[in-house]
Design a protein around this motif. Sequence first.
Motif, PDB file in Angstrom:
ATOM      1  N   SER A  83       9.375 -11.536  -1.744  1.00 21.46           N
ATOM      2  CA  SER A  83      10.268 -12.716  -1.710  1.00 21.46           C
ATOM      3  C   SER A  83      10.916 -12.912  -0.338  1.00 21.46           C
ATOM      4  O   SER A  83      11.717 -13.832  -0.166  1.00 21.46           O
ATOM      5  CB  SER A  83      11.365 -12.573  -2.769  1.00 21.46           C
ATOM      6  OG  SER A  83      12.196 -11.458  -2.487  1.00 21.46           O
ATOM      7  N   HIS A  84      10.550 -12.010   0.631  1.00 20.50           N
ATOM      8  CA  HIS A  84      11.145 -12.084   1.982  1.00 20.50           C
ATOM      9  C   HIS A  84      12.682 -12.063   1.897  1.00 20.50           C
ATOM     10  O   HIS A  84      13.360 -12.812   2.590  1.00 20.50           O
ATOM     11  CB  HIS A  84      10.672 -13.336   2.713  1.00 20.50           C
ATOM     12  CG  HIS A  84       9.189 -13.466   2.798  1.00 20.50           C
ATOM     13  ND1 HIS A  84       8.399 -12.568   3.474  1.00 20.50           N
ATOM     14  CD2 HIS A  84       8.340 -14.380   2.250  1.00 20.50           C
ATOM     15  CE1 HIS A  84       7.137 -12.925   3.376  1.00 20.50           C
ATOM     16  NE2 HIS A  84       7.065 -14.011   2.623  1.00 20.50           N
ATOM     17  N   THR A  85      13.204 -11.178   1.023  1.00 19.09           N
ATOM     18  CA  THR A  85      14.655 -11.087   0.805  1.00 19.09           C
ATOM     19  C   THR A  85      15.131  -9.692   1.174  1.00 19.09           C
ATOM     20  O   THR A  85      14.608  -8.692   0.667  1.00 19.09           O
ATOM     21  CB  THR A  85      15.005 -11.369  -0.669  1.00 19.09           C
ATOM     22  OG1 THR A  85      14.542 -12.678  -1.002  1.00 19.09           O
ATOM     23  CG2 THR A  85      16.506 -11.292  -0.890  1.00 19.09           C
ATOM     24  N   GLY A  86      16.092  -9.617   2.070  1.00 24.19           N
ATOM     25  CA  GLY A  86      16.687  -8.341   2.440  1.00 24.19           C
ATOM     26  C   GLY A  86      18.134  -8.272   1.981  1.00 24.19           C
ATOM     27  O   GLY A  86      18.820  -9.296   1.866  1.00 24.19           O
ATOM     28  N   SER A  87      18.609  -7.072   1.694  1.00 21.52           N
ATOM     29  CA  SER A  87      20.015  -6.878   1.291  1.00 21.52           C
ATOM     30  C   SER A  87      20.765  -6.155   2.401  1.00 21.52           C
ATOM     31  O   SER A  87      20.167  -5.410   3.180  1.00 21.52           O
ATOM     32  CB  SER A  87      20.087  -6.089  -0.023  1.00 21.52           C
ATOM     33  OG  SER A  87      19.335  -4.889   0.065  1.00 21.52           O
ATOM     34  N   TRP A  88      22.100  -6.386   2.450  1.00 22.88           N
ATOM     35  CA  TRP A  88      22.888  -5.850   3.548  1.00 22.88           C
ATOM     36  C   TRP A  88      24.339  -5.617   3.114  1.00 22.88           C
ATOM     37  O   TRP A  88      24.782  -6.133   2.078  1.00 22.88           O
ATOM     38  CB  TRP A  88      22.873  -6.796   4.744  1.00 22.88           C
ATOM     39  CG  TRP A  88      23.274  -8.216   4.404  1.00 22.88           C
ATOM     40  CD1 TRP A  88      22.459  -9.225   4.067  1.00 22.88           C
ATOM     41  CD2 TRP A  88      24.620  -8.740   4.339  1.00 22.88           C
ATOM     42  NE1 TRP A  88      23.153 -10.373   3.810  1.00 22.88           N
ATOM     43  CE2 TRP A  88      24.503 -10.104   3.978  1.00 22.88           C
ATOM     44  CE3 TRP A  88      25.883  -8.211   4.561  1.00 22.88           C
ATOM     45  CZ2 TRP A  88      25.620 -10.929   3.815  1.00 22.88           C
ATOM     46  CZ3 TRP A  88      26.987  -9.042   4.418  1.00 22.88           C
ATOM     47  CH2 TRP A  88      26.851 -10.390   4.046  1.00 22.88           C
ATOM     48  N   ALA A  89      25.038  -4.817   3.926  1.00 21.85           N
ATOM     49  CA  ALA A  89      26.489  -4.608   3.753  1.00 21.85           C
ATOM     50  C   ALA A  89      27.108  -4.565   5.143  1.00 21.85           C
ATOM     51  O   ALA A  89      26.578  -3.913   6.046  1.00 21.85           O
ATOM     52  CB  ALA A  89      26.765  -3.322   2.984  1.00 21.85           C
ATOM     53  N   VAL A 113      12.720  -9.182   8.041  1.00 23.18           N
ATOM     54  CA  VAL A 113      13.111 -10.591   8.053  1.00 23.18           C
ATOM     55  C   VAL A 113      13.803 -10.952   9.357  1.00 23.18           C
ATOM     56  O   VAL A 113      13.543 -12.003   9.953  1.00 23.18           O
ATOM     57  CB  VAL A 113      14.004 -10.911   6.841  1.00 23.18           C
ATOM     58  CG1 VAL A 113      14.675 -12.266   7.002  1.00 23.18           C
ATOM     59  CG2 VAL A 113      13.204 -10.862   5.556  1.00 23.18           C
ATOM     60  N   LEU A 114      14.685 -10.056   9.845  1.00 25.12           N
ATOM     61  CA  LEU A 114      15.488 -10.360  11.034  1.00 25.12           C
ATOM     62  C   LEU A 114      14.826  -9.901  12.325  1.00 25.12           C
ATOM     63  O   LEU A 114      15.361 -10.141  13.401  1.00 25.12           O
ATOM     64  CB  LEU A 114      16.871  -9.732  10.891  1.00 25.12           C
ATOM     65  CG  LEU A 114      17.689 -10.264   9.694  1.00 25.12           C
ATOM     66  CD1 LEU A 114      19.005  -9.510   9.573  1.00 25.12           C
ATOM     67  CD2 LEU A 114      17.940 -11.752   9.820  1.00 25.12           C
ATOM     68  N   VAL A 170      28.904  -7.869   1.069  1.00 24.57           N
ATOM     69  CA  VAL A 170      27.540  -7.510   0.711  1.00 24.57           C
ATOM     70  C   VAL A 170      26.796  -8.812   0.421  1.00 24.57           C
ATOM     71  O   VAL A 170      27.409  -9.813   0.008  1.00 24.57           O
ATOM     72  CB  VAL A 170      27.468  -6.576  -0.511  1.00 24.57           C
ATOM     73  CG1 VAL A 170      28.124  -5.248  -0.201  1.00 24.57           C
ATOM     74  CG2 VAL A 170      28.093  -7.219  -1.733  1.00 24.57           C
ATOM     75  N   GLY A 171      25.475  -8.781   0.641  1.00 28.82           N
ATOM     76  CA  GLY A 171      24.749 -10.024   0.403  1.00 28.82           C
ATOM     77  C   GLY A 171      23.258  -9.894   0.671  1.00 28.82           C
ATOM     78  O   GLY A 171      22.714  -8.788   0.757  1.00 28.82           O
ATOM     79  N   THR A 172      22.651 -11.027   0.810  1.00 33.90           N
ATOM     80  CA  THR A 172      21.199 -11.086   1.010  1.00 33.90           C
ATOM     81  C   THR A 172      20.863 -12.033   2.153  1.00 33.90           C
ATOM     82  O   THR A 172      21.619 -12.970   2.447  1.00 33.90           O
ATOM     83  CB  THR A 172      20.462 -11.566  -0.255  1.00 33.90           C
ATOM     84  OG1 THR A 172      20.933 -12.872  -0.595  1.00 33.90           O
ATOM     85  CG2 THR A 172      20.692 -10.621  -1.412  1.00 33.90           C
ATOM     86  N   VAL A 173      19.715 -11.771   2.775  1.00 34.79           N
ATOM     87  CA  VAL A 173      19.124 -12.711   3.733  1.00 34.79           C
ATOM     88  C   VAL A 173      17.716 -13.029   3.230  1.00 34.79           C
ATOM     89  O   VAL A 173      16.974 -12.130   2.815  1.00 34.79           O
ATOM     90  CB  VAL A 173      19.067 -12.152   5.171  1.00 34.79           C
ATOM     91  CG1 VAL A 173      20.439 -12.081   5.778  1.00 34.79           C
ATOM     92  CG2 VAL A 173      18.389 -10.795   5.216  1.00 34.79           C
ATOM     93  N   ILE A 174      17.379 -14.298   3.247  1.00 33.00           N
ATOM     94  CA  ILE A 174      16.054 -14.732   2.775  1.00 33.00           C
ATOM     95  C   ILE A 174      15.385 -15.519   3.890  1.00 33.00           C
ATOM     96  O   ILE A 174      15.995 -16.423   4.474  1.00 33.00           O
ATOM     97  CB  ILE A 174      16.167 -15.609   1.513  1.00 33.00           C
ATOM     98  CG1 ILE A 174      16.935 -14.892   0.417  1.00 33.00           C
ATOM     99  CG2 ILE A 174      14.778 -15.998   1.007  1.00 33.00           C
ATOM    100  CD1 ILE A 174      17.188 -15.757  -0.809  1.00 33.00           C
ATOM    101  N   ASP A 175      14.123 -15.178   4.179  1.00 36.37           N
ATOM    102  CA  ASP A 175      13.329 -15.926   5.152  1.00 36.37           C
ATOM    103  C   ASP A 175      12.828 -17.200   4.456  1.00 36.37           C
ATOM    104  O   ASP A 175      11.960 -17.145   3.583  1.00 36.37           O
ATOM    105  CB  ASP A 175      12.152 -15.084   5.630  1.00 36.37           C
ATOM    106  CG  ASP A 175      11.373 -15.762   6.749  1.00 36.37           C
ATOM    107  OD1 ASP A 175      11.500 -16.988   6.912  1.00 36.37           O
ATOM    108  OD2 ASP A 175      10.619 -15.061   7.458  1.00 36.37           O
ATOM    109  N   ILE A 176      13.395 -18.344   4.825  1.00 37.28           N
ATOM    110  CA  ILE A 176      13.023 -19.612   4.178  1.00 37.28           C
ATOM    111  C   ILE A 176      12.222 -20.498   5.123  1.00 37.28           C
ATOM    112  O   ILE A 176      12.166 -21.713   4.950  1.00 37.28           O
ATOM    113  CB  ILE A 176      14.282 -20.354   3.684  1.00 37.28           C
ATOM    114  CG1 ILE A 176      15.228 -20.669   4.867  1.00 37.28           C
ATOM    115  CG2 ILE A 176      15.007 -19.564   2.610  1.00 37.28           C
ATOM    116  CD1 ILE A 176      16.366 -21.606   4.501  1.00 37.28           C
ATOM    117  N   THR A 177      11.582 -19.857   6.111  1.00 36.40           N
ATOM    118  CA  THR A 177      10.811 -20.635   7.083  1.00 36.40           C
ATOM    119  C   THR A 177       9.739 -21.467   6.396  1.00 36.40           C
ATOM    120  O   THR A 177       9.593 -22.674   6.663  1.00 36.40           O
ATOM    121  CB  THR A 177      10.159 -19.700   8.115  1.00 36.40           C
ATOM    122  OG1 THR A 177      11.175 -18.864   8.689  1.00 36.40           O
ATOM    123  CG2 THR A 177       9.470 -20.497   9.212  1.00 36.40           C
TER     124      THR A 177
END
Length: 860
Positions: free
Chosen positions: A146-152, A170-171, A245-252
């Motif tokens: 899903s090209h989704t990463g989690s972070w804090a 992703v980043l 905390v959250g997520t990053v999604i590659d929506i290219t």
Amino acid sequence: MARSALHSSEAYLAEAQRLSRTGSFGWNVSSGEIFWSEETYKIFEFDRAVKPTLELVLQRIHPDDRDRVQHALDHATNEKTDFDIEHRLLMPDSSVKHVHALARALETSSGNLEYVGAVTDVTAAKQAEQTLRESEAYLAEAQRLSHTGSWAWIPATGDIRYWSEECYRVLGFDPHVGKPRFEAFFQRIHPDDQAKFRETGETAVREKAEFELDYRIVHPGGEIRVIHVVGHPVLSPSGDLVEFVGTVIDITERKRAEEELRTSEAHLAEAQRLSHTGSWVWRVPGRDALHLSEEWYRIYGFDPEDGMPTWEERLQRIHPEDRAKWQGALDRAIAEKSDYEVEFRILLPGGSVKYIHTVGHPVLNASGNLVQFVGSSTDITERKQAEDKIRQSEMELRQILDFAPQYVAVLGPDRDRTRLYTNQSMLDYFGFTLEEWRGSDRRKYYHPDDWERLTRETQSRFLIGLPHEYEARFLRKDGKYRWFLFRWNPLRDEQGRVTRWYVAGTDIEDRKEAEQRLHDENVALREEIDRASMFEEIVGISPALHAVLSRVSKVAPTDSTVLITGETGTGKELIARAVHKRSQRSARAFVSVNCAAVPRDLIASELFGHEKGAFTGATQRRLGRFELAEGGTIFLDEVGELPAETQIALLRVLQEHEFERVGGTGPIRTNVRVIAATNRDLQAAIAENTFRSDLFYRLNVFPIEVPPLRERQEDIPVLVEYFIDRYARKAGKSIRGVNKKSLELLQSYPWPGNIRELQNVIERSVIVCETENFSVDGSWLSRQPRATGPKSQLDLSRKPVAQEKEIIEAALRESEGRVAGPSGAAAKLGIPGSTLESKIRSLKINKHRFKTTDPSVNRE
């Protein structure tokens, strides 16, 4: 009291072992005795009556772990050290347990080694670990897909506390380098998005609120990706902000798809405008419009600024004469939950009329109930107007075709099953009406001799849709057949499929009759010409010549090998050409080869060809004369001069009809008639072992001996007249008679050079003749005795190339450059003049440098 406490303590211990699935054991290494607690028996699943031994324990250990455990135990007992081992047990029911064994080494007062320890069933823990690993793997794979990463992120310090593996991808950061500082990450954000990103983050920190943002990040390689970030604040019990905390999604890809969708919608709107097609959606209950495209408003003449028109307003646009048809189509589609298609007219406020073609498709809900229709409406006014013009043009065209003298028909793609139209001329020819023509069987109107031929010749062209034509006879209404030329041309649609066949028939009966008359006249004329000029260039009336020509006529139609013998200059090649011309191969090639004119080293290549690299100078493949003569005739002049190795190859051709190129690796089949000629005595050559007897018998299937000119005295006046006429016309002179003395001189001369010598004398005399009366200088006719044999020729042909060149140059020097004639170099060498000329060219000899410059010397 103490005993009761001990029992209680043992009970507690046993229960603790049961709950923790941990058993205790003792092992006296010297005696081999092993002591197990009750839980240990349960773990190993042995009956309490069984006395445990080391062998029994090792048998229960999983076979894949047994050597490792044995090695650990041996090491511990040898070193008198503790041991700590994890291994598997293979139970009687084939199930597997994971255990953890831990023991302390003790030395008794007597010096014996004992172990006291515990064994724990860790199967549940191992399974939990495996489940956790699988869960983590699934999560990582889900994030990757899903090209989704989690972070804090800790705002207070600016530290990035956690990034998942997909977050790095992703980043665009390397996970092996570790988590970057926040500022390093911030510098990767696209410069145009940095201010927006910082402002959003500061607002979220200040308000301790969630945030959501789209921004662009620049990867190290320069690639730009579009990121969607969602952050959630984590607060302490006192309400202080701890972290986000959250997520990053590659929506290219999604952004690109959205852009493509917007472009597609723009293209669709433009396509609708260009095609005059509007799209719509209306709800069945209430008939309310849910969607009307921009083009629909233009077509129906409504203003989109006024909002969607009501059902009644839309109904009023339908032309009064078409309203019932339109309403009926909708009612049937609603009742049957089916598609509908209808053409109708609309009446615009200004009074203008448009033609509309509407297609609707039903939309059902999950329960199967009809809820709405989607579809399109196309303005077909221009098409209708064009169709009206086409119909008018078709009517005019049919009237023109009905008066045309040609016969015209239009058929369907199946060519004959579907007959669409034929003009009046064809109907009058058959005596049919249009309906009778459509139902008739066309086979019975073709001449019986033509039907099978046409079916065979045209079927393949028809199946692949190729234009074609043919000639056939058609039965007229009066019972007579007439010849027609029919031309068929297909009409194809946009996919290239045949939709129509156009047929035009032209009456060619008169032409056929004229062709037949011309054919009959040509046949008669050709027979007359063949009788008169069967042997055009062979001139003579003597019985000896007639006997030769008779043999030519007999052998020509066969494929037999012919051997032509005779002195030099008697016209052996003319006889060979006459055989070819009268044969079945006359339409194919006649290839002539002078075997004496080609150097010995090259004759095989000349006849059979060679492959690239077969010898020095063979820079490419070359076809030989046999391949060039395929299907025709090859004439081997001076065949007696062939080298021995080439004679063998020629024998193979005659016997097996195959040969190999020089340097080739495989045989080549050949279909060539062989005609050979020689002025040598081949029987003598066989006796001297210079010519193969088997080759001679293969060549001598049908011998023809050409008589010398001295045995054809009757032919000399005819030949003289023939040559005078030829060379006089060539020189532009008018010679009307022959000097009687010259003619007697020519008839009395023995002509050692035969016809070729006579031809040369006549040509020379015509050149110097200045009157209308032809005469010959008697000094040109030598009285030297004729050569009796070709001995010198045999010697010359066997010489190396360099020596052969020297001998020819010496003969030319002695004859002062003359080639032909009694005193020429050819006579001195005992070879034909044509052969010597060929050798001079192939050896690149300049014969002119041997000619004398003394004007008193008589030149040829």
